[in-house]
Motif scaffolding. Sequence first.
Motif, PDB file in Angstrom:
ATOM      1  N   SER A  77     -15.064   5.713  -1.726  1.00  0.00           N
ATOM      2  CA  SER A  77     -14.476   5.255  -2.398  1.00  0.00           C
ATOM      3  C   SER A  77     -13.764   5.757  -3.979  1.00  0.00           C
ATOM      4  O   SER A  77     -14.378   6.401  -4.692  1.00  0.00           O
ATOM      5  CB  SER A  77     -14.922   4.041  -2.822  1.00  0.00           C
ATOM      6  OG  SER A  77     -14.633   2.917  -3.290  1.00  0.00           O
TER       7      SER A  77
ATOM      8  N   ALA B  92     -16.616   0.068  -3.118  1.00  0.00           N
ATOM      9  CA  ALA B  92     -15.974  -1.285  -2.476  1.00  0.00           C
ATOM     10  C   ALA B  92     -17.223  -1.696  -1.851  1.00  0.00           C
ATOM     11  O   ALA B  92     -18.033  -1.143  -1.953  1.00  0.00           O
ATOM     12  CB  ALA B  92     -15.253  -0.626  -1.741  1.00  0.00           C
TER      13      ALA B  92
ATOM     14  N   ARG C 278      -7.601  -2.063  -6.540  1.00  0.00           N
ATOM     15  CA  ARG C 278      -8.006  -2.470  -5.492  1.00  0.00           C
ATOM     16  C   ARG C 278      -8.899  -0.955  -5.107  1.00  0.00           C
ATOM     17  O   ARG C 278      -8.201   0.095  -5.305  1.00  0.00           O
ATOM     18  CB  ARG C 278      -7.380  -2.724  -3.970  1.00  0.00           C
ATOM     19  CG  ARG C 278      -6.688  -4.341  -3.658  1.00  0.00           C
ATOM     20  CD  ARG C 278      -8.118  -5.225  -4.025  1.00  0.00           C
ATOM     21  NE  ARG C 278      -9.240  -5.140  -3.474  1.00  0.00           N
ATOM     22  CZ  ARG C 278     -10.913  -5.566  -4.283  1.00  0.00           C
ATOM     23  NH1 ARG C 278     -10.311  -6.339  -4.896  1.00  0.00           N
ATOM     24  NH2 ARG C 278     -11.771  -5.132  -2.884  1.00  0.00           N
TER      25      ARG C 278
ATOM     26  N   THR D 163       0.376  -1.223   0.067  1.00  0.00           N
ATOM     27  CA  THR D 163      -0.075   0.174   0.201  1.00  0.00           C
ATOM     28  C   THR D 163       0.865   0.731   0.084  1.00  0.00           C
ATOM     29  O   THR D 163       1.606   1.248   0.792  1.00  0.00           O
ATOM     30  CB  THR D 163      -1.455   0.057   1.193  1.00  0.00           C
ATOM     31  OG1 THR D 163      -1.803  -0.393   1.342  1.00  0.00           O
ATOM     32  CG2 THR D 163      -1.795   1.019   1.335  1.00  0.00           C
TER      33      THR D 163
ATOM     34  N   ASP E   5      -9.012  -3.525   1.777  1.00  0.00           N
ATOM     35  CA  ASP E   5      -8.648  -2.402   1.086  1.00  0.00           C
ATOM     36  C   ASP E   5      -8.094  -0.680   1.658  1.00  0.00           C
ATOM     37  O   ASP E   5      -8.316  -1.023   2.786  1.00  0.00           O
ATOM     38  CB  ASP E   5     -10.100  -1.737   0.272  1.00  0.00           C
ATOM     39  CG  ASP E   5     -11.096  -2.695  -1.123  1.00  0.00           C
ATOM     40  OD1 ASP E   5     -10.339  -3.312  -1.642  1.00  0.00           O
ATOM     41  OD2 ASP E   5     -11.876  -2.464  -0.369  1.00  0.00           O
TER      42      ASP E   5
END
Length: 715
Positions: free
Chosen positions: A244, A249, A214, A191, A329
């Motif tokens: 999002s 998501a 993602r 990430t 996520d």
Amino acid sequence: GFRLTPFPRKLPLRRKKPGMRLAASLALSAIIILVPFLLIFSMPPSAIKIDGYFFDWDRAGYLTEDAPTADPLIDIMQYSMVRWNDVVYCYVATTEKPFLPGNSTPVAIYAMIDIDNDMSTGYSVGELGADRMIEIMGWNETVQSAKVYIFPEMGNTSDFNSFIPDGNVEIASSGNKIEFSFVENTGADPTIRFFSKSHSGSQDAARFAIKHDRPALRAEINLRMPEVVLPEIREKVMDITIESKRGNARLTALNFEQLGNASSYRLLVYDGDELIGQSTSDRVLIEPSVEIIEGFPKTLHVFAIVGDGQNTSSFGLSLLPNNITNEGDPVILEVRQSGAKVSYIGQIPDRIVIDGAFADWKNGYVTEDPVGDVRFINSTIGKDPAIDITQYGMYSNGTDVAMYLSVVDNIANGTYLPRDIALPVPSQGLPPIKSPELIGADIAGAILDTDLNVSTGANASNLLGADYLVFIAGKKGMILVSELYRWQGGPDDGEWTIVGPVQVAIDVRRMEFAFNISWIGLGDLDVAAVMFFMTDWKEGGDMSDSILPLAKWQQDLYSRAFGGIIINEVYNVRNQPDWVELYNTGSEPISLSGWTLYDGNRLIAVLPDIVLNPGEFYVISGLNLQKLVAIRLYDNSGRLQDAVKVAESPWPRSWGRTGDPPYYKWTWLVPTPGELNPGQVAIPEFSNVIIPILSIMGFFVFIRLRNRRKCDGRS
């Protein structure tokens, strides 16, 4: 047959149509233009090449920020990342060229990379634990360095300087766009969150953290609790707006950390009027799950019902970013405060408790401070919400000293990117900081002059002789250090030594802290002078506008101040004669013979042999006060009676007390020498009717103080 002739034979030719020629030219041009785009969009999104041409990122996709939030040179506008086999490709664009031509001032772009997606490992960057960092620095249209750093397993998670260089990265830039890549062969799916910083210290951060292929989530939390919640009543705790990007998501759970000491409670989560989850623990399952559609933020409402029988206990919640979707996520949290973060249950305790609930400070002992008076390193005055003091106060119960500070917003904010920035101190003589993890922290605390002598202790801006110092350092709402220091030695050859830890609690805007009063050696009849301060990692600072007196029994001090002579109003105006107004708030006449008034350590007035009757004012005129002055009033025995810090005003206004007795609140006023200030409530005259009423009030005060002492373990 044939014919003989000296002239060639001419055959008629078919005339060409100019329209077809034009059409052919246009078709050929379209092919030349479109083929590269078709080739790019026919390639898989992972086919990225670091070459300074950015068409491939149009196919891979990137996230675009909604609006500028910083200096255009460092304002992060677009960003993306793609993982292909063992290589991670990154893209970031700012609003304008970060490396301007002819500009030798460096600008830096950072990528904080959480390889294992574990907040507890690596350098703490909010919701990420950065195991790796990319630092790109450049100026004058040139990338000067592009390095990758790794964070050691045993590194201090608060220490930016724990990062170790680990080679260079492949990079290309053009205009306002940068692309780079690095090798990641652990098989993890990292990430990444992007940051930027200019040489002047201004910074920007991407609003989202991103992960390959993602969705990226952002949750804005608005704290909404009242300062006191009632048991068995549904009370709103917070609103959570979830946004999002890069796809939809699905929200499956909300995870919280309980704050306070409540033993029983129930949590309820609503989507509009629909109950979508409830729990008696810190994890609330959302059943059925809620879809967060890209471009359509979803707002959820969190309520709590606390159990009965917990009066004066405290309760609060903090949302955690982990595991709110089944796919893990990435989530970035932003907290705003419209209400309390921690509340008391049922009623406010009758003493100050360091627990993150601040309703107990409404009992008094809090002073207002003007906003917009932060002094920066270049000596200019302005605004900095994280260190601009709005209120301060303190309270002593004979055993502990509790202190309070509030700022405009984001107390203990600091920075994640403190490279080449030294830790500031609010004035000369304060402790040198040897802990590298504190670099980049904001500092809060209080300076205590226990002998009321500016020539002893550390010199605190020539206002106080600092014998003790409360020192609290924090970053992004996390307290790193909270200690009480003592000055050992002379003013020029002394040093600070640690006395002991200071208990501290904060929310978004407020801080409370406490220590044992025996540590500063304050006797039953002694009075100390206290000044509060805030300073940030960029060396801006703010100090309280008055110096508060501290006694072992704080209620006795304020009773004595209220029942005696106080500094009521100060006129300190540029290029005009200054004056100070005194006010007798007591019920008996008081002689001012031999009383003295100091401007810092400068004696400015010895009061004449006059008697000030109850409710009367006395104006000391013809003064020439300093630009930033700490005015202290002493009686004829040399005991401090009152103190206030006042800055010079360019306008004809005064700094005075207002509100109800005992007049804790100070503000800027229209000057009223010799009379009550605007908004200042008069003290009732003492008469045969009033005296019995005050006697009854005094009896209840006595009972309350006795009960406080019993609560503190004294008989």
